[in-house]
Design an enzyme around this catalytic site. Structure first.
Site, PDB file in Angstrom:
ATOM      1  N   GLY A   1       0.815  -1.220   0.000  1.00  0.00           N
ATOM      2  CA  GLY A   1       0.000   0.000   0.000  1.00  0.00           C
ATOM      3  C   GLY A   1       0.839   1.257   0.000  1.00  0.00           C
ATOM      4  N   ALA A   2       0.211   2.394   0.389  1.00  0.00           N
ATOM      5  CA  ALA A   2       0.843   3.717   0.288  1.00  0.00           C
ATOM      6  C   ALA A   2       1.356   3.885  -1.153  1.00  0.00           C
ATOM      7  CB  ALA A   2       1.963   3.887   1.310  1.00  0.00           C
TER       8      ALA A   2
ATOM      9  N   GLY B   1       5.487   4.559  -8.725  1.00  0.00           N
ATOM     10  CA  GLY B   1       6.251   3.318  -8.928  1.00  0.00           C
ATOM     11  C   GLY B   1       5.321   2.114  -8.962  1.00  0.00           C
ATOM     12  N   HIS B   2       4.354   2.085  -8.035  1.00  0.00           N
ATOM     13  CA  HIS B   2       3.380   0.985  -8.040  1.00  0.00           C
ATOM     14  C   HIS B   2       2.519   1.037  -9.311  1.00  0.00           C
ATOM     15  CE1 HIS B   2       3.999   1.508  -3.563  1.00  0.00           C
ATOM     16  NE2 HIS B   2       4.217   0.223  -3.698  1.00  0.00           N
TER      17      HIS B   2
ATOM     18  N   GLN C   1       8.019  -9.353   7.828  1.00  0.00           N
ATOM     19  CA  GLN C   1       9.238  -8.883   7.153  1.00  0.00           C
ATOM     20  C   GLN C   1       9.836  -7.650   7.826  1.00  0.00           C
ATOM     21  OE1 GLN C   1       6.887  -8.237   3.359  1.00  0.00           O
ATOM     22  NE2 GLN C   1       8.323  -6.547   3.101  1.00  0.00           N
TER      23      GLN C   1
ATOM     24  N   ASP D   1      13.571  -2.873  -5.399  1.00  0.00           N
ATOM     25  CA  ASP D   1      13.942  -3.906  -4.409  1.00  0.00           C
ATOM     26  C   ASP D   1      14.618  -5.042  -5.177  1.00  0.00           C
ATOM     27  OD1 ASP D   1      12.695  -2.897  -1.824  1.00  0.00           O
ATOM     28  OD2 ASP D   1      10.992  -2.801  -3.182  1.00  0.00           O
TER      29      ASP D   1
ATOM     30  N   SER E   1       9.596   5.764  -3.293  1.00  0.00           N
ATOM     31  CA  SER E   1       9.449   4.770  -2.222  1.00  0.00           C
ATOM     32  C   SER E   1       8.403   5.278  -1.253  1.00  0.00           C
ATOM     33  CB  SER E   1      10.791   4.613  -1.491  1.00  0.00           C
ATOM     34  OG  SER E   1      10.589   3.954  -0.256  1.00  0.00           O
TER      35      SER E   1
END
Ligand code: PAF
Length: 284
Positions: A31-32, A36-37, A61, A150, A185
């Site tokens: 989320g957030a 990029g997403h 994680q 990532d 990010s």
């Protein structure tokens, strides 16, 4: 766009989506959501008729001293963005749906997880591998998209999907950046104005080091210069600046085939990571 919170509902929804024989792409997220997403969603839409996005801030994680509680959560605006971007389904399970009483399994992927964030964040990649394997088992996508931001996570997921015969195509999507080069990010939201201004030193240090190494500079000395540049720019500590083989992530001391330059460093309380290709034109 349908939103699912329970596994039975999700399964029925996925069966309905698959009824016409069409492909499903999964974009796993915490989320957030940012541009990029949305680049992952756009790539997923190019590869499948239906895109499913998961939003789950995965507790396993995060180490106890990390930012699980503070991690930004804004499902309503995320859902609106996904709807506008043509997503078919949002999978948003709660913690007890993902980790019911008695849950006792964990996936360890060796090799690519051994250094870098694997060393700096013990247990992190087991948490990621386990939740991604669960998401794959729940949604059963044909293809799944992950950000190159990532990079070590992407390498680990490729390894896991191959090793465990998951039959899912894993697609890496290039990092989206701000105009000054800072990688997008969700954690950039933690930066103060001053930290944000200084954070650009991270992509700049990587860019300068990559250029120097491609021009023949000694790898160790160049990495040391990059670490020093980050500290000078105001980063409080540097977990690593490392040159690694682009596929195996083994450390590289001489550039002979495609490599990746990766870094993790802290500015204030925020830990930022970034990476760029080096020697991409070399024969692999
Ligand atoms: O990259 C992320 O956002 C997370 O690590 C992932 C892949 C969604 C697993 O929780």
């Amino acid at each position: 766009m349908q939103t699912f919170r329970e596994i039975d509902e999700l399964r029925a929804g996925m069966t309905a989506l698959r009824a016409g024989g069409e492909r499903i792409a999964l974009v796993p997220t915490m989320g957030a959501l940012h541009a990029g997403h949305m680049a992952l969603v756009a790539e997923a839409r190019r590869r499948a008729a239906h895109v499913v996005v998961s939003i789950f801030v995965n507790p396993t994680q995060f180490a106890p001293n990390e930012d699980f509680d503070a991690y930004p959560r804004r499902e309503a605006s995320d859902a609106a963005l996904l709807r506008e971007n043509g997503v078919s389904a949002l999978w948003a399970p709660g913690v007890t749906v993902m980790y019911p009483q008695g849950f006792a399994s964990s996936i360890h992927v060796g090799g690519v997880t051994e250094g870098l964030d694997g060393a700096a964040r013990p247990g992190h990649f087991e948490g990621v591998a386990t939740v991604v394997a669960k998401l794959f088992g729940q949604v059963k996508p044909d293809v799944a998209c992950f950000g190159e931001k990532d990079y070590q996570q992407l390498a680990m997921i490729r390894r896991m999907a191959t090793d465990l015969d998951m039959g899912i195509e894993i697609v890496g999507v290039p990092t989206e950046r701000e105009a000054d080069g800072l990688a997008l990010s969700s954690r950039n939201a933690y930066l103060s104005a001053d930290e944000r201004a200084r954070a650009v030193a991270l992509p700049r240090a990587l860019g300068a080091a990559a250029k120097a190494i491609e021009a023949g500079a000694a790898v160790d000395a160049t990495l040391a210069d990059a670490r020093a540049a980050l500290i000078t720019a105001g980063f409080g500590s540097v977990d690593y600046v490392a040159l690694c083989d682009a596929d195996s992530l083994a450390p590289v001391t001489r550039l002979e085939r495609p490599a990746r330059l990766l870094a993790a460093a802290r500015i204030g309380a925020t830990r930022l990571i970034d990476n760029i290709p080096v020697g991409a034109g070399l024969a692999s």
